[in-house]
Design a protein around this motif. Structure first.
Motif, short mmCIF file in Angstrom:
data_model
loop_
_atom_site.label_atom_id
_atom_site.label_comp_id
_atom_site.label_asym_id
_atom_site.label_seq_id
_atom_site.Cartn_x
_atom_site.Cartn_y
_atom_site.Cartn_z
N VAL A 1 -4.07 2.36 4.61
CA VAL A 1 -4.80 3.57 4.25
C VAL A 1 -5.07 4.43 5.49
O VAL A 1 -5.21 5.65 5.37
CB VAL A 1 -6.13 3.25 3.51
N THR B 1 0.82 -1.21 0.00
CA THR B 1 0.00 0.00 0.00
C THR B 1 0.86 1.26 0.00
O THR B 1 0.66 2.18 -0.80
CB THR B 1 -0.92 0.01 1.23
N ALA C 1 -9.43 -0.56 -1.02
CA ALA C 1 -8.47 -0.20 0.04
C ALA C 1 -7.76 -1.44 0.57
O ALA C 1 -8.23 -2.57 0.44
CB ALA C 1 -9.20 0.52 1.18
N GLY D 1 -13.07 1.29 4.58
CA GLY D 1 -13.46 0.75 3.28
C GLY D 1 -14.95 0.92 3.02
O GLY D 1 -15.71 1.48 3.82
N THR D 2 -15.40 0.41 1.88
CA THR D 2 -16.78 0.63 1.46
C THR D 2 -17.79 -0.16 2.29
O THR D 2 -18.97 0.20 2.32
CB THR D 2 -16.95 0.25 -0.02
N ILE E 1 -13.34 3.98 0.94
CA ILE E 1 -12.23 3.91 -0.01
C ILE E 1 -12.38 2.63 -0.83
O ILE E 1 -12.38 1.53 -0.28
CB ILE E 1 -10.88 3.92 0.72
N ASP F 1 -4.28 8.31 5.70
CA ASP F 1 -5.30 9.25 6.15
C ASP F 1 -4.76 10.12 7.28
O ASP F 1 -5.00 11.33 7.32
CB ASP F 1 -6.54 8.48 6.61
N VAL G 1 -16.22 8.72 5.28
CA VAL G 1 -15.26 8.72 4.19
C VAL G 1 -16.01 8.82 2.87
O VAL G 1 -16.84 7.95 2.55
CB VAL G 1 -14.41 7.43 4.20
#
Length: 356
Positions: A303, A22, A299, A128-129, A296, A307, A353
């Motif tokens: 992350v 990452t 991700a 994340g989503t 994100i 951030d 986010v």
């Protein structure tokens, strides 16, 4: 201004490979130094990173070209490394939990504040989503007033796959402190801070057997509770029921369910960044998938550190890590005493986010 954030990594075990991937792709970050108790491992990792050199831990902490220390050591060493980095004026981002004890974690936050440096703490999977989409649904009022949640994590134990699993069963480990941060952080993201907890725990086996790797067949002692359950009372009035276990075989229970007056939500595995969010309205006929609305996309671990480096109010913050740790250690204290435990910390729900 305009200079990439310079990162020194301490601890190059299993999880470091994902962080390295990452961070090596981030245009505003550069890994300048790596350190590990295994000097040969550090040298091998440094060879894959043209910007980094292999150092001892003490040397890395003293480097002028290290702005932030990424602490990927075992839980028992989290506080020692974090406090040493803070004493050298470095920002710190660490793997979960923030420390093996609440007292040590509190000292990290206090000394960072006094030194004017920042602290971040995994898990960042909640960015994340998966969790963020569930949060967006709740923030939009689509489930009505949140009333309760359940969170369940059941596995037979990490010794079945990890070649050196001993630390998972030492202070700072166990199903609650190892896997619990994913679930508890998600619950705080969704329902807000917790004011008190009630817990119960058990330890069904005094030792475990390593199932893979060069030590397969070796036995080691269990020094922590291996099944922990409890109730979290959120400041909002919602109640969360949490179960974490290294003693079960499997479960069909959803990782997290949130129940409101107007709908219920199934939240995907908080150990992952994405997954399907399912919603069942009060008058609906079943569960409907909610397309990603926030978080994100694509991700991976690291992350949260990015951030922290980019935002004035980091979402995977040390304050969140401290509150989550007090929730977990409070559950263990309640399990020992049989009494409800009131918490001394709180935290603001981080900003949602944006999807992207």
């Amino acid at each position: 201004m305009g200079r990439p954030h310079r990162i020194g990594i301490v601890g190059l075990g299993f999880i470091s490979t994902v962080y390295l991937e990452t961070l090596s792709k981030a245009p505003d970050a550069v890994i300048t130094a790596v350190a590990d108790l295994d000097a040969a491992r550090a040298a091998a990792v440094a060879q894959t990173l043209p910007s980094a050199r292999a150092l001892s831990v003490a040397e890395l902490l003293a480097q002028d070209d290290v702005d932030v220390v990424l602490n990927l050591t075992i839980p028992a060493a989290h506080a020692e490394i974090a406090l040493a980095a803070i004493s050298h004026g470095k920002d710190v981002y660490g793997e979960k939990p923030l420390a093996a004890s609440f007292d040590d974690a509190s000292r990290i936050i206090a000394e960072a504040s006094a030194a004017g440096v920042r602290v971040g703490c995994a898990p960042d999977t909640v960015l994340g989503t998966g969790v963020q989409t569930a949060r967006a649904v709740m923030d939009a009022g689509e489930i009505g007033r949140p009333l309760a949640a359940t969170a369940v994590m059941v596995t037979p134990g990490h010794e079945r796959w990890h070649p050196n699993p001993d630390f998972y069963y030492q202070p700072g480990g166990g199903p609650l402190l190892d896997m619990g941060p994913y679930y508890v952080t998600a619950l705080v993201q969704l329902l807000g801070p917790v004011v008190s907890v009630i817990g119960a725990a058990s330890r069904l086996r005094p030792e475990r057997v390593i199932g893979s790797g060069p030590r397969a067949g070796q036995r080691f002692a269990v020094a922590v509770d291996s099944h922990v359950t409890g109730v979290l009372e959120h400041a909002s009035g919602a109640l969360s029921t949490l179960t974490t276990s290294f003693d079960g075989v499997a479960t069909k229970a959803p990782n997290i369910e949130v129940h409101g007056e107007a709908a219920s939500l199934i939240v995907p595995d908080p150990n992952l960044f994405d997954g399907d969010v399912l919603q069942h309205p009060l008058d609906g006929e079943g569960w409907d998938a909610v397309p990603p609305r926030a978080g994100i996309v694509g991700a991976a671990r690291g992350v949260g550190l990015l951030d922290m480096m980019r935002e004035d109010a980091p979402r995977a913050s040390g304050d969140m890590g401290l509150h989550v740790l007090e929730i977990m250690t409070g559950l263990l204290e309640s399990a020992r005493s049989g009494a409800r435990v009131a918490l001394s910390t709180t935290v603001e729900r981080p900003a949602l986010v944006p999807l992207g």
